[in-house]
Write a protein that holds these residues in place. Structure first.
Motif, short mmCIF file in Angstrom:
data_model
loop_
_atom_site.label_atom_id
_atom_site.label_comp_id
_atom_site.label_asym_id
_atom_site.label_seq_id
_atom_site.Cartn_x
_atom_site.Cartn_y
_atom_site.Cartn_z
N ILE A 143 0.84 -1.19 0.00
CA ILE A 143 0.00 0.00 0.00
C ILE A 143 0.88 1.24 0.00
CG2 ILE A 143 -1.89 -1.17 1.19
CD1 ILE A 143 -1.18 0.53 3.69
N GLY A 144 0.26 2.36 -0.36
CA GLY A 144 0.99 3.62 -0.39
C GLY A 144 0.08 4.77 -0.03
N HIS A 145 0.57 5.98 -0.28
CA HIS A 145 -0.17 7.18 0.11
C HIS A 145 -0.87 7.85 -1.07
CE1 HIS A 145 3.10 9.84 -1.32
NE2 HIS A 145 3.88 8.85 -0.91
N GLY A 146 -0.93 7.19 -2.22
CA GLY A 146 -1.71 7.69 -3.33
C GLY A 146 -0.93 8.33 -4.45
N GLU A 147 0.38 8.25 -4.41
CA GLU A 147 1.20 8.84 -5.47
C GLU A 147 1.47 7.86 -6.61
OE1 GLU A 147 2.14 12.10 -5.60
OE2 GLU A 147 0.85 12.28 -3.85
N ASP A 148 1.05 6.60 -6.45
CA ASP A 148 1.25 5.60 -7.49
C ASP A 148 0.01 4.72 -7.57
OD1 ASP A 148 1.46 3.89 -5.29
OD2 ASP A 148 3.64 3.85 -5.35
N ALA A 149 0.12 3.59 -8.23
CA ALA A 149 -1.04 2.72 -8.45
C ALA A 149 -1.45 1.91 -7.22
CB ALA A 149 -0.76 1.77 -9.62
N ASP A 150 -0.58 1.83 -6.21
CA ASP A 150 -0.92 1.06 -5.01
C ASP A 150 -2.16 1.64 -4.32
OD1 ASP A 150 1.18 -0.71 -5.34
OD2 ASP A 150 2.50 0.35 -3.94
N PHE A 151 -2.91 0.76 -3.70
CA PHE A 151 -4.09 1.20 -2.95
C PHE A 151 -3.67 2.04 -1.75
CE2 PHE A 151 -5.98 -2.14 -5.37
CZ PHE A 151 -7.31 -1.78 -5.50
N THR A 152 -4.49 3.03 -1.41
CA THR A 152 -4.31 3.79 -0.19
C THR A 152 -5.10 3.12 0.92
OG1 THR A 152 -6.25 5.21 -0.49
CG2 THR A 152 -4.17 5.94 -1.54
N PRO A 153 -4.83 3.44 2.18
CA PRO A 153 -5.63 2.87 3.26
C PRO A 153 -7.13 3.17 3.13
CG PRO A 153 -3.61 3.74 4.15
CD PRO A 153 -3.65 4.17 2.70
N VAL A 154 -7.49 4.36 2.67
CA VAL A 154 -8.91 4.69 2.49
C VAL A 154 -9.53 3.80 1.42
CG1 VAL A 154 -10.53 6.49 1.78
CG2 VAL A 154 -8.66 7.03 3.36
N GLU A 155 -8.80 3.59 0.32
CA GLU A 155 -9.30 2.70 -0.72
C GLU A 155 -9.43 1.27 -0.20
OE1 GLU A 155 -7.46 5.08 -4.58
OE2 GLU A 155 -6.23 3.60 -3.51
N LEU A 156 -8.51 0.86 0.65
CA LEU A 156 -8.61 -0.47 1.25
C LEU A 156 -9.83 -0.59 2.15
CD1 LEU A 156 -4.93 -1.39 2.19
CD2 LEU A 156 -6.30 -2.26 0.29
N LEU A 157 -10.16 0.47 2.87
CA LEU A 157 -11.37 0.46 3.69
C LEU A 157 -12.60 0.27 2.80
CD1 LEU A 157 -12.88 0.78 6.38
CD2 LEU A 157 -12.84 3.26 5.97
N LEU A 158 -12.67 1.02 1.71
CA LEU A 158 -13.79 0.86 0.78
C LEU A 158 -13.80 -0.54 0.18
CD1 LEU A 158 -13.66 4.32 -1.02
CD2 LEU A 158 -15.40 3.54 0.62
N ALA A 159 -12.62 -1.05 -0.17
CA ALA A 159 -12.52 -2.41 -0.72
C ALA A 159 -12.95 -3.45 0.32
CB ALA A 159 -11.10 -2.69 -1.19
N ALA A 160 -12.59 -3.23 1.57
CA ALA A 160 -12.98 -4.17 2.62
C ALA A 160 -14.49 -4.19 2.82
CB ALA A 160 -12.27 -3.81 3.93
N ILE A 161 -15.10 -3.02 2.79
CA ILE A 161 -16.56 -2.95 2.93
C ILE A 161 -17.22 -3.65 1.75
CG2 ILE A 161 -18.55 -1.39 2.91
CD1 ILE A 161 -16.75 0.62 4.49
N ALA A 162 -16.79 -3.31 0.53
CA ALA A 162 -17.38 -3.92 -0.67
C ALA A 162 -17.11 -5.42 -0.71
CB ALA A 162 -16.83 -3.25 -1.93
N GLY A 163 -15.89 -5.81 -0.38
CA GLY A 163 -15.54 -7.23 -0.42
C GLY A 163 -16.29 -8.05 0.59
N CYS A 164 -16.42 -7.53 1.79
CA CYS A 164 -17.12 -8.24 2.86
C CYS A 164 -18.58 -8.47 2.48
CB CYS A 164 -17.00 -7.44 4.15
SG CYS A 164 -17.78 -8.21 5.58
N THR A 165 -19.24 -7.43 2.05
CA THR A 165 -20.66 -7.58 1.71
C THR A 165 -20.84 -8.39 0.43
OG1 THR A 165 -22.77 -6.41 1.66
CG2 THR A 165 -20.96 -5.37 0.47
#
Length: 142
Positions: free
Chosen positions: A32-54
């Motif tokens: 993960i990273g802070h948004g300067e490259d293609a890696d997911f940011t922690p906020v994007e991971l939170l959204l991915a976790a919510i979407a993935g879980c449901t």
């Protein structure tokens, strides 16, 4: 009531400024990273976790008799910074699911709204944790 079988954990290591490697106990790795490259940011991971879980909940609840021809889920939120600090507001999860146009597919399509509701109201650990406002304790390791 908790025991070791209920514990969930990850380990994060810094690889460079603003870049981190996350490992789970099963050997999975995520950068993960802070948004300067293609890696997911922690906020994007939170959204991915919510979407993935449901999505997992809904998938298991609706695919017993028919496999979907399309199963897409999106998640979004608005990042705000104010007197309460940084956070997401207006988090939304959207399902775009279609089943074959046969008897089994129509039955599963009819189950879809109830499955989405059950996931949101009861089953998805991630969104339930966010909505219930579970406290997070942060400190130095001993």
């Amino acid at each position: 009531m908790s025991d070791e079988s209920n514990l969930r954990s990850i380990h994060l290591s810094r690889t460079a400024q603003g870049r981190y490697r996350i490992e789970n106990v099963r050997g999975g790795v995520l950068e993960i990273g802070h948004g300067e490259d293609a890696d997911f940011t922690p906020v994007e991971l939170l959204l991915a976790a919510i979407a993935g879980c449901t999505a997992i909940d809904v998938d298991f609840l609706t695919t017993k008799k028919s496999q979907p021809s399309r199963f897409d889920v999106s998640a979004s939120g608005i990042k705000v910074s104010d007197a309460d600090g940084n956070r997401l507001e207006d988090i939304a999860v959207g399902f775009d699911v279609t089943f074959p146009d046969d008897e089994a597919g129509r039955q599963m399509a009819e189950r879809l709204p109830t499955a989405v509701e059950r996931s949101h109201d009861r089953l998805c650990t991630v969104s339930r944790t966010v909505e219930l406002g579970t406290p997070v304790v942060t400190g130095l390791s001993a």
